[in-house]
Design an enzyme around this catalytic site. Structure first.
Site, PDB file in Angstrom:
ATOM      1  CB  SER A 224      10.737   7.157   1.645  1.00  0.00           C
ATOM      2  OG  SER A 224       9.027   6.908   3.046  1.00  0.00           O
TER       3      SER A 224
ATOM      4  CE  LYS B 108      13.262   4.000  -0.647  1.00  0.00           C
ATOM      5  NZ  LYS B 108      14.217   4.364  -2.853  1.00  0.00           N
TER       6      LYS B 108
ATOM      7  CE1 TYR C 275      11.351   1.612   0.374  1.00  0.00           C
ATOM      8  CE2 TYR C 275       9.293   2.235   2.438  1.00  0.00           C
ATOM      9  CZ  TYR C 275      10.815   2.595   0.416  1.00  0.00           C
ATOM     10  OH  TYR C 275      10.021   3.704  -0.412  1.00  0.00           O
TER      11      TYR C 275
HETATM   12  P1  NAD Z   1       7.194   1.437  -8.856  1.00  0.00           P
HETATM   13  O1  NAD Z   1       7.620  -0.396  -8.817  1.00  0.00           O
HETATM   14  O2  NAD Z   1       6.164   1.618  -9.541  1.00  0.00           O
HETATM   15  O3  NAD Z   1       8.259   2.293  -9.877  1.00  0.00           O
HETATM   16  C1  NAD Z   1       9.792   1.770  -9.554  1.00  0.00           C
HETATM   17  C2  NAD Z   1      10.390   0.823 -10.818  1.00  0.00           C
HETATM   18  O4  NAD Z   1      12.034   0.340 -10.318  1.00  0.00           O
HETATM   19  C3  NAD Z   1      10.067  -0.142 -11.132  1.00  0.00           C
HETATM   20  O5  NAD Z   1       9.326   0.386 -12.696  1.00  0.00           O
HETATM   21  C4  NAD Z   1      10.824  -1.203 -11.236  1.00  0.00           C
HETATM   22  O6  NAD Z   1      10.543  -2.558 -12.683  1.00  0.00           O
HETATM   23  C5  NAD Z   1      12.165  -0.064 -11.498  1.00  0.00           C
HETATM   24  N1  NAD Z   1      13.091  -1.835 -10.184  1.00  0.00           N
HETATM   25  C6  NAD Z   1      13.197  -2.039  -9.710  1.00  0.00           C
HETATM   26  N2  NAD Z   1      14.337  -2.566  -9.389  1.00  0.00           N
HETATM   27  C7  NAD Z   1      15.000  -2.280 -10.347  1.00  0.00           C
HETATM   28  C8  NAD Z   1      16.152  -1.859 -10.280  1.00  0.00           C
HETATM   29  N3  NAD Z   1      16.934  -3.724  -9.361  1.00  0.00           N
HETATM   30  N4  NAD Z   1      16.918  -2.286 -11.670  1.00  0.00           N
HETATM   31  C9  NAD Z   1      16.088  -1.608 -13.036  1.00  0.00           C
HETATM   32  N5  NAD Z   1      14.860  -1.573 -12.506  1.00  0.00           N
HETATM   33  C10 NAD Z   1      14.178  -1.584 -11.303  1.00  0.00           C
HETATM   34  O7  NAD Z   1       7.391   1.918  -7.729  1.00  0.00           O
HETATM   35  P2  NAD Z   1       7.237   3.631  -7.255  1.00  0.00           P
HETATM   36  O8  NAD Z   1       5.837   3.633  -6.092  1.00  0.00           O
HETATM   37  O9  NAD Z   1       6.927   4.716  -8.432  1.00  0.00           O
HETATM   38  O10 NAD Z   1       8.295   4.550  -6.169  1.00  0.00           O
HETATM   39  C11 NAD Z   1       9.394   4.286  -6.945  1.00  0.00           C
HETATM   40  C12 NAD Z   1      10.830   5.284  -5.928  1.00  0.00           C
HETATM   41  O11 NAD Z   1       9.621   6.083  -4.690  1.00  0.00           O
HETATM   42  C13 NAD Z   1      11.203   4.246  -5.395  1.00  0.00           C
HETATM   43  O12 NAD Z   1      12.195   3.686  -4.720  1.00  0.00           O
HETATM   44  C14 NAD Z   1       9.689   3.610  -3.551  1.00  0.00           C
HETATM   45  O13 NAD Z   1      10.974   3.192  -2.575  1.00  0.00           O
HETATM   46  C15 NAD Z   1      10.396   5.437  -3.302  1.00  0.00           C
HETATM   47  N6  NAD Z   1       9.015   5.530  -3.119  1.00  0.00           N
HETATM   48  C16 NAD Z   1       7.786   5.798  -3.459  1.00  0.00           C
HETATM   49  C17 NAD Z   1       6.107   6.092  -2.147  1.00  0.00           C
HETATM   50  C18 NAD Z   1       5.196   5.711  -3.180  1.00  0.00           C
HETATM   51  O14 NAD Z   1       4.189   5.542  -1.476  1.00  0.00           O
HETATM   52  N7  NAD Z   1       4.977   4.296  -4.230  1.00  0.00           N
HETATM   53  C19 NAD Z   1       6.187   6.568  -0.964  1.00  0.00           C
HETATM   54  C20 NAD Z   1       7.905   6.584  -1.007  1.00  0.00           C
HETATM   55  C21 NAD Z   1       9.063   6.668  -1.834  1.00  0.00           C
HETATM   56  C1  UD1 Z   2       3.442   3.145   3.725  1.00  0.00           C
HETATM   57  C2  UD1 Z   2       4.934   2.980   4.140  1.00  0.00           C
HETATM   58  C3  UD1 Z   2       5.686   3.433   3.948  1.00  0.00           C
HETATM   59  C4  UD1 Z   2       6.052   4.202   2.438  1.00  0.00           C
HETATM   60  C5  UD1 Z   2       4.410   4.750   2.504  1.00  0.00           C
HETATM   61  C6  UD1 Z   2       4.164   5.192   1.250  1.00  0.00           C
HETATM   62  C7  UD1 Z   2       3.907   0.797   5.667  1.00  0.00           C
HETATM   63  C8  UD1 Z   2       4.245  -0.359   7.133  1.00  0.00           C
HETATM   64  N1  UD1 Z   2       4.820   1.738   5.423  1.00  0.00           N
HETATM   65  O1  UD1 Z   2       3.091   3.963   4.661  1.00  0.00           O
HETATM   66  O2  UD1 Z   2       7.059   2.968   4.641  1.00  0.00           O
HETATM   67  O3  UD1 Z   2       7.107   5.264   2.826  1.00  0.00           O
HETATM   68  O4  UD1 Z   2       3.495   3.532   2.460  1.00  0.00           O
HETATM   69  O5  UD1 Z   2       4.198   4.602  -0.115  1.00  0.00           O
HETATM   70  O6  UD1 Z   2       3.335  -0.167   5.250  1.00  0.00           O
HETATM   71  N2  UD1 Z   2      -4.339   1.516   5.932  1.00  0.00           N
HETATM   72  C9  UD1 Z   2      -6.016   0.915   6.333  1.00  0.00           C
HETATM   73  N3  UD1 Z   2      -5.979  -0.073   5.407  1.00  0.00           N
HETATM   74  C10 UD1 Z   2      -5.472  -0.399   3.998  1.00  0.00           C
HETATM   75  C11 UD1 Z   2      -4.142   0.502   4.121  1.00  0.00           C
HETATM   76  C12 UD1 Z   2      -4.181   1.364   4.865  1.00  0.00           C
HETATM   77  O7  UD1 Z   2      -6.755   1.335   7.037  1.00  0.00           O
HETATM   78  O8  UD1 Z   2      -5.918  -1.658   3.567  1.00  0.00           O
HETATM   79  C13 UD1 Z   2      -4.144   2.644   6.690  1.00  0.00           C
HETATM   80  C14 UD1 Z   2      -3.073   2.826   7.364  1.00  0.00           C
HETATM   81  O9  UD1 Z   2      -3.256   2.031   8.209  1.00  0.00           O
HETATM   82  C15 UD1 Z   2      -2.440   3.321   7.647  1.00  0.00           C
HETATM   83  C16 UD1 Z   2      -2.658   4.577   6.298  1.00  0.00           C
HETATM   84  O10 UD1 Z   2      -4.463   3.511   5.927  1.00  0.00           O
HETATM   85  O11 UD1 Z   2      -3.213   4.673   8.560  1.00  0.00           O
HETATM   86  C17 UD1 Z   2      -1.813   4.980   5.281  1.00  0.00           C
HETATM   87  O12 UD1 Z   2      -1.357   3.752   4.941  1.00  0.00           O
HETATM   88  P1  UD1 Z   2      -0.397   3.383   3.639  1.00  0.00           P
HETATM   89  O13 UD1 Z   2      -1.345   3.835   1.862  1.00  0.00           O
HETATM   90  O14 UD1 Z   2       0.005   2.040   3.706  1.00  0.00           O
HETATM   91  O15 UD1 Z   2       0.491   4.533   3.865  1.00  0.00           O
HETATM   92  P2  UD1 Z   2       2.216   4.438   4.938  1.00  0.00           P
HETATM   93  O16 UD1 Z   2       1.124   3.713   6.694  1.00  0.00           O
HETATM   94  O17 UD1 Z   2       2.064   6.081   5.566  1.00  0.00           O
END
Ligand code: NAD
Ligand code: UD1
Length: 359
Positions: free
Chosen positions: A131, A159, A155
């Site tokens: 991330s 990572k 978190y």
């Molecule tokens: P998500 O929660 O939708 O998907 C994660 C999946 O992992 C889920 O289906 C959950 O059931 C499964 N899981 C969790 N722990 C597990 C375990 N111990 N064993 C087996 N399965 C397990 O999340 P996502 O948004 O699809 O994110 C996927 C990955 O990307 C995560 O590692 C997350 O940290 C990373 N990531 C997500 C974002 C985002 O904005 N969504 C941003 C940066 C990084």
């Molecule tokens: C969040 C996580 C980050 C993660 C990323 C992607 C935090 C502090 N950081 O980041 O670790 O990698 O998501 O999933 O949670 N905002 C509003 N109102 C809301 C929600 C968000 O104004 O209800 C604003 C936030 O202040 C920010 C922007 O929207 O400025 C984006 O927020 P968000 O979607 O939570 O993403 P990140 O802050 O980038």
């Protein structure tokens, strides 16, 4: 390429979109997921889109031997898993502050179990979901991969720890290949409207909050902070379409297949969008007004974060193709057809201009 890949976390938001693109590219994914933040229905929807019923094993990475049993079963069947896309993990920053052990257990120890199982089965290729949060407060923008990793929450530290573990493994074994993908802010949904983000509780992130306001599940959006040093005082992020992110995994799987060593790659568009700009884009793409209220800054937030995405282009031949308007349209299409996410009772229809498999 017709490799068998294990996709941990494949039932989740990014996982399901990645499955669709992997299948389109000819890979044969196998999903390992404990369904702690997802449901079987998401995989049924992947089957509707692709016509492929992806093999699914319900299991937890933290259970000793669970993932090893899957690798052994596929090897016995003469179809050994050749690489792993490791998406499983917990991802809520606030929860990681309140319950850090849950994050160290799941994201770090869970990954360690996976890496042991891979070693025992001679699997030396991994793509990891990292991330942009590993960078912490940006020292300069856009963020390049050589920016120091200074995460400011548990978190993010999980990572960064996994990234360090993978770099050490690659240094110790010149045959090991790991690509760690540092996602910026994935939003939106597959163009069919059949899969999308499905937060279990109140959304922490901006975009799913906007779509839940739009569909009437929440009254108003709180905009966290209006006095940042940005274009309009609200936070700026690099939003990218989840389908573009999924394509990035296909490119990374191809890359790591050919290339040992440790490689960290940003996946972002390189474009910053403020909170108010995203609200305006959503309103103009969908015609739905988003009532919002100014609120104090959210603890831990940075003013602006966006990627330098030249390395992804150079190494993977990847760049984002979809616009913020596409993200808004597709995210809204998913939310409108599935107001309660996968718990929606009526089966939604795919958009008519998007081909899906008839099964
Ligand atoms: P998500 O929660 O939708 O998907 C994660 C999946 O992992 C889920 O289906 C959950 O059931 C499964 N899981 C969790 N722990 C597990 C375990 N111990 N064993 C087996 N399965 C397990 O999340 P996502 O948004 O699809 O994110 C996927 C990955 O990307 C995560 O590692 C997350 O940290 C990373 N990531 C997500 C974002 C985002 O904005 N969504 C941003 C940066 C990084
Ligand atoms: C969040 C996580 C980050 C993660 C990323 C992607 C935090 C502090 N950081 O980041 O670790 O990698 O998501 O999933 O949670 N905002 C509003 N109102 C809301 C929600 C968000 O104004 O209800 C604003 C936030 O202040 C920010 C922007 O929207 O400025 C984006 O927020 P968000 O979607 O939570 O993403 P990140 O802050 O980038």
């Amino acid at each position: 390429m017709s490799l068998s890949l294990l996709v941990t976390g494949g039932a989740g938001y990014i996982g399901t979109h990645t499955l669709v693109e992997l299948i389109a590219a000819g890979f044969r994914p196998v999903v390992f997921d404990n369904l702690s933040n997802s449901s079987r229905q998401s995989l049924d929807r992947v089957a509707r889109i692709t016509g492929v019923a992806v093999p699914f094993v319900e299991g937890d990475l933290r259970t000793p031997g669970a993932v090893a049993a899957v690798l052994a079963a596929w090897a016995r069947a003469g179809d050994p898993i050749q690489a792993v896309l490791h998406l499983a993990g917990c991802k809520a920053v606030g929860e990681s502050v309140a319950d850090p052990l849950k994050y160290y257990d799941n994201n770090v120890i869970g990954t360690q179990h996976l890496l042991h199982a891979m070693r025992d089965h001679g699997i030396k290729r991994l793509v990891f979901s990292s991330s942009a949060t590993v960078y912490g407060v940006p020292q300069h923008l856009p963020l390049r991969e050589d920016h120091p990793m200074v995460p400011n929450n548990p978190y993010g530290r999980t990572k960064a720890m996994v990234e360090d573990m993978l770099a050490d493994l690659c240094a110790a074994d010149p045959e090991f290949g790991a690509v760690t993908l540092r996602y910026f802010n994935p939003i939106g949904a597959h163009a069919s409207g059949l899969i999308g983000e499905n937060p279990a509780d109140t959304p922490n992130n901006l975009f799913p909050y906007i779509t839940q306001v739009a569909v009437g599940r929440r009254a108003k959006l709180s905009v966290f902070g209006d006095d940042y040093d940005t274009v309009d005082g609200t936070g700026v992020r690099d939003y990218l379409h989840v389908t573009d992110l999924a394509r990035g995994h296909v490119a990374a799987a191809n890359y790591v297949h050919a290339q040992p060593g440790f490689t960290a790659i940003n996946l972002g568009t390189g474009q910053g969008t403020s909170v108010l700009e995203l609200i305006a884009a959503f309103e103009s793409s969908t015609g739905v007004a988003i009532p919002w209220l100014g609120s104090p800054r959210r603890a831990g937030d940075v003013a602006a974060s966006f990627a330098d995405s030249t390395k992804a282009q150079a190494l993977l031949g990847w760049s984002a193709e979809r616009s913020v308007a596409d993200m808004c349209r597709d995210g809204w299409h998913w939310q409108q057809g599935n107001p309660q996410g996968y718990d929606t009772v009526a089966t939604p229809r795919a958009r008519e201009d998007v081909a899906v498999a008839a099964i």
